[in-house]
Design an enzyme around this catalytic site. Structure first.
Site, short mmCIF file in Angstrom:
data_model
loop_
_atom_site.label_atom_id
_atom_site.label_comp_id
_atom_site.label_asym_id
_atom_site.label_seq_id
_atom_site.Cartn_x
_atom_site.Cartn_y
_atom_site.Cartn_z
N LYS A 54 -4.19 1.71 -4.41
CA LYS A 54 -5.39 0.96 -4.82
C LYS A 54 -6.50 1.16 -3.79
O LYS A 54 -6.25 1.13 -2.58
CB LYS A 54 -5.01 -0.52 -4.96
CG LYS A 54 -6.13 -1.43 -5.44
CD LYS A 54 -5.59 -2.85 -5.61
CE LYS A 54 -6.64 -3.81 -6.12
NZ LYS A 54 -6.06 -5.16 -6.36
N SER A 131 -6.83 -6.71 -10.83
CA SER A 131 -7.72 -5.70 -10.31
C SER A 131 -6.99 -4.42 -9.87
O SER A 131 -7.63 -3.44 -9.50
CB SER A 131 -8.49 -6.26 -9.11
OG SER A 131 -7.58 -6.61 -8.06
N SER A 155 -3.33 -10.03 -9.60
CA SER A 155 -3.81 -8.66 -9.79
C SER A 155 -2.72 -7.60 -9.83
O SER A 155 -2.99 -6.44 -10.15
CB SER A 155 -4.82 -8.30 -8.69
OG SER A 155 -6.01 -9.02 -8.89
#
Length: 420
Positions: A54, A131, A155
């Site tokens: 990420k 996210s 997330s």
């Protein structure tokens, strides 16, 4: 191949199968993609597996982008890997690339205003969840084995739920967050996504080699928590929990009463502390760069900007009390079960920041905030479907019981395979 006059064989033509091609660079999923980007140790327990990182973790030689092009343009090149990236490389995993995130990890939708929406392979007509949307999409597409992400308010668990993956939010503070861009440090923690329970367990064992505590054989449900999910999700959740008992994965499931008003007060306090911390970290930069954020995340930060220190202090006292209540429930051997999200993934084209997305986000936060309040590990398991779309079941356990959760996931998914 032909035989010569002397009786020998001669190869006249050969067919060579080329190696599998690397995935094309889908810029809604990947910011940077390598073949691999960084190799891992050759003999580690994760050797042969690849990681989508990420874009909030430092990867040596690249700036952190945080899902925002202005931040990326101004960011320095990282001189070292984030601590957890180094740990995965030392365990043998290779970094496949840097994957997209919602801006500053402040969303649960996965619809990045600047770079587009990563595909949800489990439901291509629906949003992926954020996210940690990029790592989740890379794993669900088969382009990486492990998605390295963060989980502040869901997330990891929400994209896992929407995309039919396993996702673990680790115990708060157990995985080193050095080199990770923070959102709300009181709740931020590292997590990972995989397609199968064995890989999830291998990653957890590599990053958290502490001994197991107690097998999770008893479960609790809070009716007021489950009631925050839509009716089809509640029905699927109830059916899946019954299967876990029928299959011997769980010995018992007991209901615990917590008033809905109490749960809503806890969630409001969580959001207040989260927002206050997020603005304290990013407010100066956002103020200095008007127009740099997408509308939905900009609105979220604008709300956060109005939270004063007194309100945050009052909310923190509620957070502390809520965490103590939840940790008292999470005794060794006991898991708290709840839907991973309040609904299946909303359909593509639903306006980001509009009422449908925001209502789903608010209801989901009332589920996902519980792990953050307790500082507890939580896992999302792909045990349910609603109308063909995926929805996960989450289990929370006592802080430190991360490996017990992966054991539960292995038993639960094995039982599901036997029933299918």
């Amino acid at each position: 191949m032909r035989r010569t006059a002397e009786g020998h064989r001669r190869v006249c033509a050969a067919h060579v199968t080329p190696p599998a091609a690397a995935p094309a660079l889908d810029r809604s999923v990947w910011r940077v993609l390598g073949d691999p980007l960084t190799s891992g140790a050759p003999d580690g327990p994760l050797s042969g597996r690849t990681v989508a990182v990420k874009d909030v973790f430092a990867v040596r030689g690249y700036p952190v982008g945080a899902g925002n092009p202005t931040w990326l343009e101004q960011g320095p090149v990282a001189p070292e890997h984030a601590a957890v990236v180094s740990a995965l490389l030392e365990a043998g995993a290779a970094v496949a690339g840097i994957a997209r995130t919602d801006e500053f990890a402040y969303s649960l939708a996965g619809t990045n205003f600047h770079y587009g929406t990563p595909v949800n392979p489990a439901a291509p007509d629906r949003i992926p969840g954020g996210s940690s949307s990029g790592p989740a999409s890379a794993v669900a597409s088969g382009h990486a084995d492990i998605g390295l992400g963060t989980d502040t308010a869901g997330s990891i668990r929400v994209p896992a739920s929407y995309q039919g993956l396993l996702g673990l939010r680790s115990t708060h503070g157990r995985v080193d967050r050095a080199g990770m861009l923070a959102l709300a440090p009181s709740f931020d923690t590292v997590g990972w996504l995989t397609r199968d329970a064995a890989t999830l367990a291998a990653v957890t064992a590599a990053l958290l080699p502490a001994p197991r505590t107690a097998p999770l054989t008893r479960a609790l449900v809070v009716p007021a928590v489950t009631g925050d999910a839509e009716q089809p999700v509640r029905a699927a959740f109830t059916k899946a929990v019954a299967h876990l008992v029928d299959g011997g994965v769980l010995a018992s499931v007991d209901a615990v009463e917590i008033e809905s008003a109490t749960l809503r007060r806890w969630c409001a306090a969580f959001r207040t502390v989260q927002g206050h911390e997020a603005w304290a970290l990013r407010g100066d930069w956002i103020t200095a760069h008007p127009g740099a954020l997408g509308p939905d995340v900009a609105a979220r930060f604008a709300t956060a900007a109005r939270i004063d220190r007194s309100a945050s202090a009052d909310a923190r006292r509620v957070v502390d009390r809520a965490g103590a209540v939840l940790r008292d429930l999470l005794v060794p051997g006991t898991a708290l079960l709840l839907p991973s999200a309040s609904s299946v993934a909303p359909r593509l084209g639903t306006p980001p920041g509009g009422p449908a997305i925001e209502n789903a986000r608010a209801a989901t936060l009332r589920l996902t905030c519980l792990a953050g309040l307790a500082g507890a590990p939580a896992i999302s398991m792909p045990l349910s479907k609603v109308g063909g779309a995926r929805v996960g079941i989450s289990a929370l356990a006592a802080p430190g019981a991360d490996l017990d959760l992966t054991d539960l996931a292995e038993r639960a998914t094995a039982d599901r395979r036997e029933r299918s």
